[in-house]
Structure formats: C-alpha cells, structure tokens
Design a protein around this motif. Structure first.
Motif, PDB file in Angstrom:
ATOM      1  N   THR A   1      -9.827   9.795   1.967  1.00  0.00           N
ATOM      2  CA  THR A   1      -9.301   9.666   3.325  1.00  0.00           C
ATOM      3  C   THR A   1      -7.801   9.403   3.400  1.00  0.00           C
ATOM      4  O   THR A   1      -7.208   9.567   4.469  1.00  0.00           O
ATOM      5  N   ASP A   2      -7.161   8.996   2.289  1.00  0.00           N
ATOM      6  CA  ASP A   2      -5.751   8.575   2.406  1.00  0.00           C
ATOM      7  C   ASP A   2      -4.742   9.704   2.231  1.00  0.00           C
ATOM      8  O   ASP A   2      -3.545   9.499   2.362  1.00  0.00           O
ATOM      9  N   ARG A   3      -5.233  10.891   1.878  1.00  0.00           N
ATOM     10  CA  ARG A   3      -4.398  12.099   1.793  1.00  0.00           C
ATOM     11  C   ARG A   3      -3.239  11.952   0.804  1.00  0.00           C
ATOM     12  O   ARG A   3      -2.180  12.556   0.970  1.00  0.00           O
ATOM     13  N   LEU A   4      -3.449  11.184  -0.235  1.00  0.00           N
ATOM     14  CA  LEU A   4      -2.455  11.098  -1.301  1.00  0.00           C
ATOM     15  C   LEU A   4      -2.651  12.188  -2.345  1.00  0.00           C
ATOM     16  O   LEU A   4      -1.788  12.405  -3.188  1.00  0.00           O
ATOM     17  N   LEU A   5      -3.791  12.880  -2.284  1.00  0.00           N
ATOM     18  CA  LEU A   5      -4.082  13.983  -3.187  1.00  0.00           C
ATOM     19  C   LEU A   5      -3.854  15.307  -2.471  1.00  0.00           C
ATOM     20  O   LEU A   5      -3.927  15.378  -1.236  1.00  0.00           O
ATOM     21  N   PRO A   6      -3.601  16.394  -3.195  1.00  0.00           N
ATOM     22  CA  PRO A   6      -3.338  17.687  -2.552  1.00  0.00           C
ATOM     23  C   PRO A   6      -4.566  18.281  -1.873  1.00  0.00           C
ATOM     24  O   PRO A   6      -4.449  19.159  -1.019  1.00  0.00           O
ATOM     25  N   ALA A   7      -5.771  17.833  -2.257  1.00  0.00           N
ATOM     26  CA  ALA A   7      -7.012  18.285  -1.633  1.00  0.00           C
ATOM     27  C   ALA A   7      -7.985  17.117  -1.639  1.00  0.00           C
ATOM     28  O   ALA A   7      -7.811  16.144  -2.378  1.00  0.00           O
ATOM     29  N   ARG A   8      -9.020  17.217  -0.816  1.00  0.00           N
ATOM     30  CA  ARG A   8      -9.969  16.119  -0.713  1.00  0.00           C
ATOM     31  C   ARG A   8     -11.021  16.230  -1.815  1.00  0.00           C
ATOM     32  O   ARG A   8     -11.684  17.259  -1.954  1.00  0.00           O
ATOM     33  N   PRO A   9     -11.169  15.195  -2.629  1.00  0.00           N
ATOM     34  CA  PRO A   9     -12.215  15.234  -3.653  1.00  0.00           C
ATOM     35  C   PRO A   9     -13.599  15.265  -3.018  1.00  0.00           C
ATOM     36  O   PRO A   9     -13.820  14.684  -1.951  1.00  0.00           O
ATOM     37  N   ASP A  10     -14.514  15.956  -3.660  1.00  0.00           N
ATOM     38  CA  ASP A  10     -15.877  16.079  -3.161  1.00  0.00           C
ATOM     39  C   ASP A  10     -16.618  14.787  -3.494  1.00  0.00           C
ATOM     40  O   ASP A  10     -17.140  14.610  -4.591  1.00  0.00           O
TER      41      ASP A  10
ATOM     42  N   ALA B   1       0.838  -1.198   0.000  1.00  0.00           N
ATOM     43  CA  ALA B   1       0.000   0.000   0.000  1.00  0.00           C
ATOM     44  C   ALA B   1       0.872   1.246   0.000  1.00  0.00           C
ATOM     45  O   ALA B   1       1.988   1.251   0.507  1.00  0.00           O
ATOM     46  N   ALA B   2       0.342   2.313  -0.577  1.00  0.00           N
ATOM     47  CA  ALA B   2       1.019   3.606  -0.554  1.00  0.00           C
ATOM     48  C   ALA B   2       0.549   4.394   0.661  1.00  0.00           C
ATOM     49  O   ALA B   2      -0.640   4.385   1.008  1.00  0.00           O
ATOM     50  N   VAL B   3       1.474   5.080   1.314  1.00  0.00           N
ATOM     51  CA  VAL B   3       1.120   5.886   2.490  1.00  0.00           C
ATOM     52  C   VAL B   3       1.374   7.366   2.274  1.00  0.00           C
ATOM     53  O   VAL B   3       0.888   8.202   3.045  1.00  0.00           O
ATOM     54  N   ALA B   4       2.126   7.719   1.232  1.00  0.00           N
ATOM     55  CA  ALA B   4       2.399   9.124   0.954  1.00  0.00           C
ATOM     56  C   ALA B   4       2.763   9.286  -0.502  1.00  0.00           C
ATOM     57  O   ALA B   4       3.263   8.358  -1.152  1.00  0.00           O
ATOM     58  N   GLN B   5       2.512  10.492  -1.007  1.00  0.00           N
ATOM     59  CA  GLN B   5       2.847  10.825  -2.395  1.00  0.00           C
ATOM     60  C   GLN B   5       3.312  12.272  -2.431  1.00  0.00           C
ATOM     61  O   GLN B   5       2.636  13.166  -1.927  1.00  0.00           O
ATOM     62  N   ASP B   6       4.480  12.477  -2.981  1.00  0.00           N
ATOM     63  CA  ASP B   6       5.049  13.822  -3.054  1.00  0.00           C
ATOM     64  C   ASP B   6       5.656  14.010  -4.423  1.00  0.00           C
ATOM     65  O   ASP B   6       6.708  13.440  -4.735  1.00  0.00           O
ATOM     66  N   GLN B   7       4.983  14.812  -5.249  1.00  0.00           N
ATOM     67  CA  GLN B   7       5.424  15.014  -6.628  1.00  0.00           C
ATOM     68  C   GLN B   7       5.566  13.665  -7.332  1.00  0.00           C
ATOM     69  O   GLN B   7       4.579  13.004  -7.578  1.00  0.00           O
ATOM     70  N   SER B   8       6.772  13.234  -7.595  1.00  0.00           N
ATOM     71  CA  SER B   8       6.962  12.001  -8.357  1.00  0.00           C
ATOM     72  C   SER B   8       7.408  10.828  -7.493  1.00  0.00           C
ATOM     73  O   SER B   8       7.845   9.805  -8.013  1.00  0.00           O
ATOM     74  N   THR B   9       7.290  10.945  -6.180  1.00  0.00           N
ATOM     75  CA  THR B   9       7.734   9.883  -5.279  1.00  0.00           C
ATOM     76  C   THR B   9       6.557   9.340  -4.474  1.00  0.00           C
ATOM     77  O   THR B   9       5.816  10.099  -3.848  1.00  0.00           O
TER      78      THR B   9
END
Length: 392
Positions: A211-220, A179-187
């Motif tokens: 809920t996983d906060r991998l996006l810069p904002a929460r989708p509606d 599972a992915a826990v973080a995303q920052d630009q290309s990492t």
C-alpha cells in the motif's frame, strides 16, 4: 539531506532490522529507516508494526520444510543476540503442534508430522492418551495427534528486534527515526521532508509494501486484518500453568488457513499476565493506508474475539480468567507462501511477506535479504523455494 549511505533499509520491523544488521556487519554503511513504536495508537497516523508485542511462538516444527529451515537457523542464533542485548527474549518452554488424524483438517496434521520426520527435528509424538497424561490441564478432541518440540517456545519480538538493532549499531549502522513516503532510484524521502541517498534501497515494510507505493509495482500479497485475544490470569494460575507449551492446533472442522495459536502466560508491559490466542478462518483484507491505520487503531472484531474465547475455554476449561482484552495485528500472505526476498535491480531489493510465520525466523530471513541486496545468489543456501516475488 541526512547523509549518503551504501544501503538504506526502509522498515524497522523484524525482517528489515535483521537485514540491516547483517549488511552493517558485512562492512556496508547502512541506514535503517522507520519510526519507533507509537506511544498512542489511537492518534498515531502510521505506519504501525505487528511486532510491537510481548509474545510470539517460536518453533522448528512447521507444515513446510523451508519454514522449518528458516526457523531453526534463526533459533540457533538467539542466544548470540541475547548476549548483544544483555537481556533474554527467548523462553524454550516447548511447543506443540496438534491436529485431527481424520476429517477435513487431517492434511494439516500429516504435513507437520512429515516435515518433522524429513528434517529430523527432535520431537515427541503424542496421541490422545499421551496428551492427557502430559498436559492434564489441557483438552483436545478425540483423535488428535501432536508433536512436541522441546526447543520451541516463545520469543519477545520487541526485544528480539531491539537486539538486532543494537547489533547493527555496534557494526556502524545508523537508525533514522522517521517513516519513508517516497523512493526514487537511490533517494528515499522521509515524512520530515529530508532525503536519504543510498547506492541501494531495501524495502522491508511488511504489509505496507502493498500500500505504500515505495515499490515500482504492487507485490501479489493479501494483507489480512487479524484480531488477537488476551486473557488475563492471576499469579497463582501462572504457577499452575508452568508446564504449558506454546500451541499451534487445528479445529476438527478447520481449514488450513484457520489454525489456532496459543501462548502460555506472559507478563506484558502493564505488569499483568496474559494468555494470548489468535487464528481466524476469515478476516477483512486491507487494501490501502487508511484501512491499515483504522484497523490498528481499532479494538479488532468482537465476533472473532468471541470465537477465540470459545476455543480458549475448550482447550483450558478449568482456567479462571480475570478479564479479556483484544488487540489487532496484520498478516501478509504472499502468493508463494514464502517471503519475497529478491534484488529487483541495481538500486532496489524487496524483503517482505511474513505469512504469519516470520517473527521467529526473522534473523535468517534478514540474512537472506542482506545476501540478495548485495547481489549474492540464494540458491546455495539450501532452500527448496527461490523466494522470488510475484507482482500484481
């Protein structure tokens, strides 16, 4: 460091896997990131997937034309994917949409009948007498109108996803079982502590996108907890229901958000045959990871299960049921009513929001996601909606 990729797709669900398949077939070096199906849901910490199931309805019939387009284009490619897998996942037993011709739920009925006519979807119209003659073992309220589509039926979502993944691997894509826990630009950072570097990242994490906060904002999007009822039947009754279609119906007093779905007998991994029924007028909204995990670990709502049992008895009054079981799933309703498919910037694409109708259409949704991720416009694809994202 696990390696460098052109594109990393985070989310090994139906839409994400399909997108990874198309990206790999375009010639990109692709990593598909996500855990395999949990062996023990009671102890698994997540993420979970609602596609871990044996049956989902497939149909061209829909209340909205774009959902019909997404489904029909996907259905046209099922046999190609079955050939890749070497196993059938599509059973065209027919599908029926049914609803009242008068009262508060009549808009539902008018919508799917009008969409079928507008898109020239081959179907047969049935009224009260036609329903009784065609499906004598089923019961519907007086004043019901239905559309029956021969090409509809059901799919095994586990196998469909496996076919997409195998096609991706054949094209050179790589699966990263974590599972992915973080995303920052290309990492992308994994639960293992390792990182994946990619020129572009596609976030396709279903309800977890909220809920996983991998996006810069929460989708509606509203992530709803849903209860599913499985009714075990004897092998003799499986044969008796050989002509049973999959069904989407609306109760007489229903609202547009509580249509029922019912699948004919399907053999599950335990070797037994179950009819599956679902649909609720209201259910809890899940807003964080802890709530998502707790819901998937649970047995669902006893109140919802009792309501579903009542609907099943009303539709199939003469069916002897050997046992009842519940299951849980999650549905992500977007603010637009369509999936969010959008390249947000040079590094990031969003691909999420099934709205309870995406399993059957995942191949086409994934194809559109691959186009978006590579900077190609979706406008020429012939849809009325633009699939743009709304954020909170």
């Amino acid at each position: 460091m696990t390696g460098r990729f052109d594109i990393a797709v985070v989310g090994r669900g139906l839409m994400g896997t399909a997108a990874a398949r198309y990206l790999a077939q375009m010639g990109h070096r692709v990593a598909l990131i996500g855990p395999s199906e949990p062996q023990n849901r009671a102890t698994h910490d997540g993420p979970f997937g609602s596609h871990h199931d044996a049956g989902r309805i497939t149909r061209g019939l829909a209340e909205k034309a774009d959902w019909s387009r997404l489904a029909l284009r996907s259905m046209a490619r099922y046999r190609e994917l079955e050939a890749v897998l070497g196993q059938r996942f599509y059973t065209p037993c027919g599908v029926m949409m049914a609803g009242p011709i008068a009262g508060p739920a009549a808009d539902f009925t008018r919508a799917f009948l009008q969409a079928a006519e507008a898109l020239a979807i081959p179907h047969e119209r049935l009224d009260d007498a036609g329903l009784a003659a065609r499906f004598p073992f089923m019961r519907f309220p007086a004043g019901t109108a239905a559309a029956w589509e021969a090409a509809g039926g059901w799919i095994n979502p586990r196998l469909l996803r496996a076919a997409e993944e195998r096609a991706m691997e054949q094209a050179g894509g790589v699966v990263i079982d974590a599972a992915a826990v973080a995303q920052d630009q290309s990492t992308v950072t994994l639960t293992t502590g390792e990182t994946v570097d990619a020129g572009h990242v596609v976030i396709a994490t279903g309800g977890y996108a909220r809920t996983d906060r991998l996006l810069p904002a929460r989708p509606d999007m509203n992530v709803m907890a849903r209860t599913v009822l499985l009714a075990e039947i004897a092998p003799d009754d499986v044969a008796r229901l050989a002509e049973m279609p999959t069904l989407i119906s609306m109760p007489e007093d229903g609202r547009m958000d509580e249509d029922l779905y019912l699948l004919p007998p399907i053999q599950y991994p335990d070797g037994k045959y179950y009819l599956k029924i679902g649909g609720e007028p209201a259910s809890p909204s899940l807003t964080n990871q802890a709530e998502m995990t707790a819901w998937f670990r649970s047995q669902g709502s006893a109140e919802a299960a009792a309501r579903l049992q009542g609907y099943l008895t009303a539709i199939l009054p003469d069916l002897p049921v050997q046992s009842y079981h519940t299951d849980t799933c999650v549905i992500s309703f977007t603010a637009t009513g369509y999936p969010y498919i959008e390249r947000l910037d040079d590094h990031l694409t969003i691909l999420t929001g099934g709205n309870g109708a995406a399993a059957k259409s995942c191949d086409e949704i994934g194809r559109l996601g691959a186009l978006a991720a590579t900077g190609q416009p979706l406008a020429p694809e012939g849809y009325d909606t633009d699939f743009k994202t709304k954020f909170i």
